[in-house]
Design a protein around this motif. Structure first.
Motif, PDB file in Angstrom:
ATOM      1  N   ALA A   1       0.843  -1.205   0.000  1.00  0.00           N
ATOM      2  CA  ALA A   1       0.000   0.000   0.000  1.00  0.00           C
ATOM      3  C   ALA A   1       0.877   1.253   0.000  1.00  0.00           C
ATOM      4  CB  ALA A   1      -0.943  -0.007   1.199  1.00  0.00           C
ATOM      5  N   GLY A   2       1.952   1.222   0.761  1.00  0.00           N
ATOM      6  CA  GLY A   2       2.881   2.350   0.792  1.00  0.00           C
ATOM      7  C   GLY A   2       3.511   2.611  -0.569  1.00  0.00           C
ATOM      8  N   THR A   3       3.837   1.541  -1.278  1.00  0.00           N
ATOM      9  CA  THR A   3       4.408   1.684  -2.619  1.00  0.00           C
ATOM     10  C   THR A   3       3.451   2.440  -3.531  1.00  0.00           C
ATOM     11  OG1 THR A   3       5.687  -0.367  -2.436  1.00  0.00           O
ATOM     12  CG2 THR A   3       5.181   0.409  -4.667  1.00  0.00           C
ATOM     13  N   PHE A   4       2.185   2.051  -3.501  1.00  0.00           N
ATOM     14  CA  PHE A   4       1.207   2.691  -4.379  1.00  0.00           C
ATOM     15  C   PHE A   4       0.933   4.136  -3.962  1.00  0.00           C
ATOM     16  CE2 PHE A   4       0.957  -1.551  -5.775  1.00  0.00           C
ATOM     17  CZ  PHE A   4       0.428  -1.521  -7.048  1.00  0.00           C
TER      18      PHE A   4
ATOM     19  N   TYR B   1       2.266   9.986  -5.897  1.00  0.00           N
ATOM     20  CA  TYR B   1       2.908  11.302  -5.821  1.00  0.00           C
ATOM     21  C   TYR B   1       4.276  11.328  -6.504  1.00  0.00           C
ATOM     22  CZ  TYR B   1      -0.979  12.239  -2.825  1.00  0.00           C
ATOM     23  OH  TYR B   1      -2.258  12.390  -2.355  1.00  0.00           O
ATOM     24  N   ASN B   2       4.459  10.418  -7.472  1.00  0.00           N
ATOM     25  CA  ASN B   2       5.678  10.383  -8.295  1.00  0.00           C
ATOM     26  C   ASN B   2       6.963  10.264  -7.484  1.00  0.00           C
ATOM     27  OD1 ASN B   2       4.188  10.640 -10.755  1.00  0.00           O
ATOM     28  ND2 ASN B   2       3.906  12.794 -10.246  1.00  0.00           N
ATOM     29  N   ARG B   3       6.920   9.518  -6.427  1.00  0.00           N
ATOM     30  CA  ARG B   3       8.108   9.275  -5.613  1.00  0.00           C
ATOM     31  C   ARG B   3       8.653   7.895  -5.989  1.00  0.00           C
ATOM     32  NH1 ARG B   3       9.054  13.325  -2.240  1.00  0.00           N
ATOM     33  NH2 ARG B   3      10.213  12.035  -0.764  1.00  0.00           N
ATOM     34  N   ASP B   4       9.098   7.835  -7.243  1.00  0.00           N
ATOM     35  CA  ASP B   4       9.456   6.564  -7.867  1.00  0.00           C
ATOM     36  C   ASP B   4      10.618   5.843  -7.173  1.00  0.00           C
ATOM     37  OD1 ASP B   4       7.432   7.180  -9.628  1.00  0.00           O
ATOM     38  OD2 ASP B   4       8.771   7.722 -11.273  1.00  0.00           O
ATOM     39  N   LYS B   5      11.658   6.557  -6.833  1.00  0.00           N
ATOM     40  CA  LYS B   5      12.828   5.915  -6.221  1.00  0.00           C
ATOM     41  C   LYS B   5      12.441   5.239  -4.905  1.00  0.00           C
ATOM     42  CE  LYS B   5      17.574   6.779  -4.796  1.00  0.00           C
ATOM     43  NZ  LYS B   5      18.625   7.774  -4.578  1.00  0.00           N
ATOM     44  N   ALA B   6      11.714   5.944  -4.072  1.00  0.00           N
ATOM     45  CA  ALA B   6      11.268   5.363  -2.793  1.00  0.00           C
ATOM     46  C   ALA B   6      10.308   4.205  -3.046  1.00  0.00           C
ATOM     47  CB  ALA B   6      10.603   6.436  -1.932  1.00  0.00           C
ATOM     48  N   ALA B   7       9.438   4.345  -4.044  1.00  0.00           N
ATOM     49  CA  ALA B   7       8.472   3.289  -4.363  1.00  0.00           C
ATOM     50  C   ALA B   7       9.185   2.003  -4.770  1.00  0.00           C
ATOM     51  CB  ALA B   7       7.522   3.741  -5.463  1.00  0.00           C
ATOM     52  N   VAL B   8      10.236   2.117  -5.556  1.00  0.00           N
ATOM     53  CA  VAL B   8      10.994   0.940  -5.992  1.00  0.00           C
ATOM     54  C   VAL B   8      11.603   0.234  -4.777  1.00  0.00           C
ATOM     55  CG1 VAL B   8      13.044   0.176  -7.278  1.00  0.00           C
ATOM     56  CG2 VAL B   8      11.452   1.815  -8.307  1.00  0.00           C
ATOM     57  N   SER B   9      12.164   0.987  -3.882  1.00  0.00           N
ATOM     58  CA  SER B   9      12.779   0.414  -2.681  1.00  0.00           C
ATOM     59  C   SER B   9      11.751  -0.315  -1.813  1.00  0.00           C
ATOM     60  CB  SER B   9      13.464   1.528  -1.883  1.00  0.00           C
ATOM     61  OG  SER B   9      13.939   1.033  -0.653  1.00  0.00           O
TER      62      SER B   9
ATOM     63  N   ALA C   1       2.093  -8.510  -9.269  1.00  0.00           N
ATOM     64  CA  ALA C   1       2.503  -8.250 -10.661  1.00  0.00           C
ATOM     65  C   ALA C   1       2.904  -6.790 -10.840  1.00  0.00           C
ATOM     66  CB  ALA C   1       1.374  -8.622 -11.616  1.00  0.00           C
ATOM     67  N   ARG C   2       2.133  -5.886 -10.258  1.00  0.00           N
ATOM     68  CA  ARG C   2       2.450  -4.448 -10.368  1.00  0.00           C
ATOM     69  C   ARG C   2       3.732  -4.113  -9.610  1.00  0.00           C
ATOM     70  NH1 ARG C   2       3.754  -0.005 -12.025  1.00  0.00           N
ATOM     71  NH2 ARG C   2       2.589   1.879 -11.611  1.00  0.00           N
ATOM     72  N   LEU C   3       3.921  -4.731  -8.436  1.00  0.00           N
ATOM     73  CA  LEU C   3       5.161  -4.514  -7.679  1.00  0.00           C
ATOM     74  C   LEU C   3       6.369  -4.960  -8.498  1.00  0.00           C
ATOM     75  CD1 LEU C   3       4.131  -5.716  -4.108  1.00  0.00           C
ATOM     76  CD2 LEU C   3       4.560  -3.355  -4.816  1.00  0.00           C
ATOM     77  N   LYS C   4       6.268  -6.105  -9.147  1.00  0.00           N
ATOM     78  CA  LYS C   4       7.362  -6.605  -9.981  1.00  0.00           C
ATOM     79  C   LYS C   4       7.678  -5.609 -11.092  1.00  0.00           C
ATOM     80  CE  LYS C   4       6.636 -11.580  -9.435  1.00  0.00           C
ATOM     81  NZ  LYS C   4       6.241 -12.824 -10.142  1.00  0.00           N
ATOM     82  N   ASN C   5       6.643  -5.049 -11.692  1.00  0.00           N
ATOM     83  CA  ASN C   5       6.828  -4.069 -12.753  1.00  0.00           C
ATOM     84  C   ASN C   5       7.494  -2.799 -12.222  1.00  0.00           C
ATOM     85  OD1 ASN C   5       6.468  -3.341 -15.559  1.00  0.00           O
ATOM     86  ND2 ASN C   5       4.974  -1.849 -14.807  1.00  0.00           N
ATOM     87  N   VAL C   6       7.104  -2.382 -11.038  1.00  0.00           N
ATOM     88  CA  VAL C   6       7.699  -1.191 -10.416  1.00  0.00           C
ATOM     89  C   VAL C   6       9.197  -1.415 -10.214  1.00  0.00           C
ATOM     90  CG1 VAL C   6       7.812   0.148  -8.263  1.00  0.00           C
ATOM     91  CG2 VAL C   6       5.602  -0.341  -9.313  1.00  0.00           C
ATOM     92  N   VAL C   7       9.548  -2.580  -9.681  1.00  0.00           N
ATOM     93  CA  VAL C   7      10.959  -2.879  -9.432  1.00  0.00           C
ATOM     94  C   VAL C   7      11.730  -3.000 -10.752  1.00  0.00           C
ATOM     95  CG1 VAL C   7      12.539  -4.618  -8.491  1.00  0.00           C
ATOM     96  CG2 VAL C   7      10.529  -3.932  -7.193  1.00  0.00           C
TER      97      VAL C   7
END
Length: 176
Positions: free
Chosen positions: A123-126, A131-139, A166-172
């Protein structure tokens, strides 16, 4: 002209609005009553908030009302924390989903605690992606995946974890 957007990661007022509304909504979920949200909105209405914050409040209230309506029509939802989390997710209420699951984190132990923490991170990743915090989202996504991939069967079906994995895998993989 630069458009100013609501962003609780960069603006203290926005963070306060998000946190107050989110807390009120979690209380409303427990009570099955919109009153805590109405009180929070009333309290926020006394402040001179910028237009993006006012729009955020309106949009959140609409989503909150939809969730509460669904919960009142299905009394089992509130009893199943994962079904409730799924309902929050479906309304893109990722911050509130995070908060809802986090409340239950303290009450579980062992592997269930690790899986619940991974769901909280999901949930935190999404929320970060919103808010376009991509680097933190990937981590955060990578940490969630490390637990969810080998233990996905421990997540109740009512949360429907597979599309989220599946979406988490794509984010990473893609970095966003």
């Amino acid at each position: 002209m630069i458009e100013i957007l609501f962003n609780p990661f960069e603006d203290r007022t926005d963070r306060d609005v998000r946190n107050l509304l989110g807390s009120a909504f979690i209380c409303a979920l427990h009570k099955g009553d919109q009153a805590p949200v109405a009180q929070a909105v009333s309290d926020l209405g006394r402040k001179k908030l910028p237009a993006p914050a006012q729009s955020y409040i309106k949009a959140r209230c609409d989503r909150y009302a939809a969730v509460l309506a669904q919960m009142s029509s299905n009394s089992l939802l509130g009893a199943d924390i994962y079904a409730t989390a799924g309902l929050l997710w479906d309304e893109s209420l990722f911050f509130e989903c995070h908060e809802w699951l986090e409340q239950n984190y303290r009450a579980v132990q062992g592997q269930e605690k690790k899986v619940l923490q991974a769901m909280i991170r999901t949930a935190g990743t999404f929320e970060l992606l919103t808010y376009n915090r991509d680097k933190a989202a990937v981590s955060v996504a990578a940490k969630a995946l490390a637990v969810l991939e080998p233990h996905f069967s421990q997540v109740p079906e009512s949360f429907n974890i597979q599309p989220k994995i599946a979406r988490l895998k794509n984010v990473v993989k893609t970095g966003c």
